[in-house]
Scaffold this active site. Sequence first.
Site, mmCIF file in Angstrom:
data_model
loop_
_atom_site.group_PDB
_atom_site.id
_atom_site.type_symbol
_atom_site.label_atom_id
_atom_site.label_comp_id
_atom_site.label_asym_id
_atom_site.label_seq_id
_atom_site.Cartn_x
_atom_site.Cartn_y
_atom_site.Cartn_z
ATOM 1 N N HIS A 1 0.788 -1.239 0.000
ATOM 2 C CA HIS A 1 0.000 0.000 0.000
ATOM 3 C C HIS A 1 0.811 1.276 0.000
ATOM 4 C CE1 HIS A 1 -4.213 -1.320 0.423
ATOM 5 N NE2 HIS A 1 -3.669 -2.403 0.947
ATOM 6 N N LYS B 1 -8.746 14.201 3.869
ATOM 7 C CA LYS B 1 -7.935 12.988 3.901
ATOM 8 C C LYS B 1 -7.065 13.069 5.152
ATOM 9 C CE LYS B 1 -6.318 14.138 -0.259
ATOM 10 N NZ LYS B 1 -6.269 12.893 -1.029
ATOM 11 N N ARG B 2 -6.349 11.994 5.502
ATOM 12 C CA ARG B 2 -5.448 12.095 6.632
ATOM 13 C C ARG B 2 -4.472 13.252 6.413
ATOM 14 N NH1 ARG B 2 -5.606 8.064 10.724
ATOM 15 N NH2 ARG B 2 -3.860 9.268 11.536
ATOM 16 N N LYS C 1 0.800 14.429 1.496
ATOM 17 C CA LYS C 1 -0.476 14.795 0.872
ATOM 18 C C LYS C 1 -0.574 16.309 0.627
ATOM 19 C CE LYS C 1 -3.072 10.836 2.815
ATOM 20 N NZ LYS C 1 -3.803 10.197 1.700
ATOM 21 N N THR D 1 -8.249 6.921 -2.836
ATOM 22 C CA THR D 1 -9.607 6.474 -3.160
ATOM 23 C C THR D 1 -10.594 7.626 -2.962
ATOM 24 O OG1 THR D 1 -9.756 5.598 -0.914
ATOM 25 C CG2 THR D 1 -9.309 4.013 -2.687
ATOM 26 N N LYS E 1 -14.143 8.822 -5.133
ATOM 27 C CA LYS E 1 -15.470 9.189 -4.588
ATOM 28 C C LYS E 1 -15.891 10.550 -5.124
ATOM 29 C CE LYS E 1 -13.902 6.948 -0.362
ATOM 30 N NZ LYS E 1 -13.250 7.265 0.935
HETATM 31 C C1 LIG Z 1 -11.965 7.512 1.228
HETATM 32 C C2 LIG Z 1 -11.523 7.847 2.593
HETATM 33 C C3 LIG Z 1 -10.164 8.002 2.874
HETATM 34 C C4 LIG Z 1 -9.087 7.913 1.814
HETATM 35 O O1 LIG Z 1 -8.893 9.202 1.271
HETATM 36 P P1 LIG Z 1 -7.604 9.560 0.381
HETATM 37 O O2 LIG Z 1 -7.921 10.920 -0.153
HETATM 38 O O3 LIG Z 1 -7.551 8.535 -0.704
HETATM 39 O O4 LIG Z 1 -6.436 9.545 1.267
HETATM 40 C C5 LIG Z 1 -9.793 8.313 4.165
HETATM 41 N N1 LIG Z 1 -10.703 8.463 5.140
HETATM 42 C C6 LIG Z 1 -12.027 8.335 4.911
HETATM 43 C C7 LIG Z 1 -12.989 8.529 6.026
HETATM 44 C C8 LIG Z 1 -12.484 8.018 3.632
HETATM 45 O O5 LIG Z 1 -13.794 7.870 3.416
#
Ligand SMILES: *Cc1c(COP(=O)(O)O)cnc(C)c1O
Length: 828
Positions: free
Chosen positions: A376, A567-568, A573, A675, A679
Amino acid sequence: MGKSGKSPEKSSGKSAGKEWLGLDAKSFATDLDRHLNLTLGKDPVEGSHLYLYNAAALTIRDRLVERWRATRDKYATEKPKRVAYLSLEFLMGRTLTNAVLNLDMDEALRKALKDYGVTLEELAQEERDAGLGNGGLGRLAACFLDSCATLELPVTGYGIRYDYGMFHQKIKDGYQIELPDQWLKEGNPWEFEAPENIRRIKFHGHTETHADADGNLRVQWVDTDDVLAVPYDMPIPGYRNNTVNTLRLWKASATDEFKLDQFNQGSYTEAVAAKNEAEQISMVLYPNDVSENGKVLRLRQQYFLSSASLQDVIIRWRQRNGDTFEGFADKNCFQLNDTHPAIAVAELMRLLMDDYGMGWDEAWEITRSTMAYTNHTLLPEALERWPVRLFRDMLPRLLEIIYEINARFLRQVSSHWPHDEGKLRELSIIEEGGEPQVRMAYLAIVGSHSVNGVAALHTELLKSGLFKTFYELWPEKFNNKTNGVTPRRWLGFCNPQLASLINKTIGEGWLTDLDQLQQLKPLADDKAFQKKWMAVKKHNKTLLAEMVECACGVSFDTDMMFDVQVKRIHEYKRQLLNILHVIHLYDRIMRGDTEGMVPRCVLIGGKAAPGYFMAKLIIKLINSVAEVVNAEPLADKLLKVAFLPNYRVTAMEMICAGTDLSEQISTAGKEASGTGNMKFMMNGALTIGTLDGANIEIRDAVGEEDFFLFGLKADEVEQVRKSYDPDSIIESDSDLKSVMHLLESGHFNLCEPGIFNPIINTIRDPHDQWVTAADFRSFTDAQVAVGEVYQQKALWTRKSILNTASSGMFSSDRTIGQYADEIWRLKR
Ligand SMILES: *Cc1c(COP(=O)(O)O)cnc(C)c1O
């Protein structure tokens, strides 16, 4: 959708003579009433819907259980190949609405709820998120389970039932505060304890060798401190197909005799303390995303999950097949979600040899052909290594097996590269020099038949970088499986208005065949369709604005562009690059340079690992900038900034539906896939992004015209780093220079002088790994282009429609189909 039309009565696994519970509103009303009054023994409570939520959950749960048992019967009869998906994280979010919609019980339940004057939406708010994960990796596991059930694949998720999941984030004076996540406080109607399937896990002790009756050497692991693993099963419904799979989560519990021993010696307090130690294993999720902190308890969790799950699979195999492992490898597969459960490689060897008397070669053949590993991340700080010393103390038998695996592997290496000491040192599972360490990724690669990355670029970088030599040795093991997200939760259910517009336009088939969204493409320029599309976005922006107002006290105007990065919080990032752009916009406003500036609401959200100093300071900076900008009258109609506390699955469901612009701005080569980007795309957001992870595939799918690209490419980042000079970049860019001046003058921290110096220093550091300054110009120019398009409503809407229409390949159904065909080799 042929599947959705299948009537329950015809389901092949249905036990004869039993009636399914009614699916009409009247049956739901009866069951709601019964569960509220009898199962729970309550009257409806004024001002709280908690009991009614529980009654609804039980009403739905009963219907899930029927289908769950039928699915189990079906698998028992058909004896398909099975997969165990091993993951330390499952970021499930809420269950009620997902179950109701997957089971198609929406209408009937809503009617039944009318008597109580409560909507399904209000009821759903009572449920706490099951937040048993950090971020993308854990959410991926949850999306995968949804797709496996929808594709009717016999896949069981195995994880840990943490008492405390991902911490609850609060913001105080701009700083992150962590509070415990008490998700089980009001009980969990979605889990079933299964004490008949308790497994025993060994720790510590030592090994003894003896010869068995046939003269073979046998090893016994003895004098161990055992812990019990108690399974809690959660039902995972597929989409309208009567399939319900299982997520089995293990809770740690002290053994009885262990307690008795201590009691007999009269040491009551020691006994209780020992019980606590055992039960600590499943107490809390480690809140580190893509980084390891080497805590002993974490290794205990990893072994606990791996051993309990493998024992479970083996015992159930023997219940069905008797005392033989013949055919085991053809009927079982273990997918390791990152290296967290990599110890399963050695544990399967141990179980087969020590518990079932198998010889090494036969056990190795089974292990290697059933294990598969998903990588990952490329970040070095995420590569798990455990000190040999720790293994020797905690898992002595496992260390012996790892040494033997390594010895045999290194023999293979030296026959492939004769007389090459360097290769042996490089590839050894045991890293020597200083404190010897076990390299968990190497154990996973050596012990698996498949190693996959999670996006095309990521897999290429694995093959050319991190695992280059392994790739030379075993090119056939390496493959790519670009991530995906479930289109049910992430479009169908979280964005009912858009889903309904799509249904009216192209039918409902897209929910299980997302490529059908392509049929929207001809409508991208259709004025009437565009109008409806815009109305839906406006509605979703209103809901998001209400959430922001409520959580942050900042009012977002839905006529402004909603520019979102959730995101985190991590340096790679680059939330920092985003906030530098915000400061730049503020600077322009203060200079009166607002010609052509598109009004924006910037939303940033995410949790920082509690021990990650820089990430936490970035949260403080975002809040400090927000405070100054939002208080500035000149900025009022042009710029709003908010930091959303406690970002989680349930928040993302509303956020992705109401976003105009998706920020995917990681330093190229650092984000494995992403991911969140998928979305947003599904819900019609446009992306501003670097050529990183799945952004590359998103841009290929929608076309370069409809994606805002900026920044250095992965190989250019590597080049730039060699002679990186941020000071001269800043000096030669008047916009960036001005931004740095505002930061350095303490403009955003007048009462807390100097607090942002560590951030300023990293931006100016020639060793800044994330080359933030190098991408500022290109990012800012791309944002100008975003603004120009946003002002042309029809053009923006066209691009928005095309993004949704092109998002088909990012369904986790596609991803899981590829795992099933190419790694698991399931029949379907
Ligand atoms: C989809 C999702 C992530 C992943 O987000 P990235 O932008 O791909 O890092 C992290 N936390 C939550 C709650 C999510 O729904």
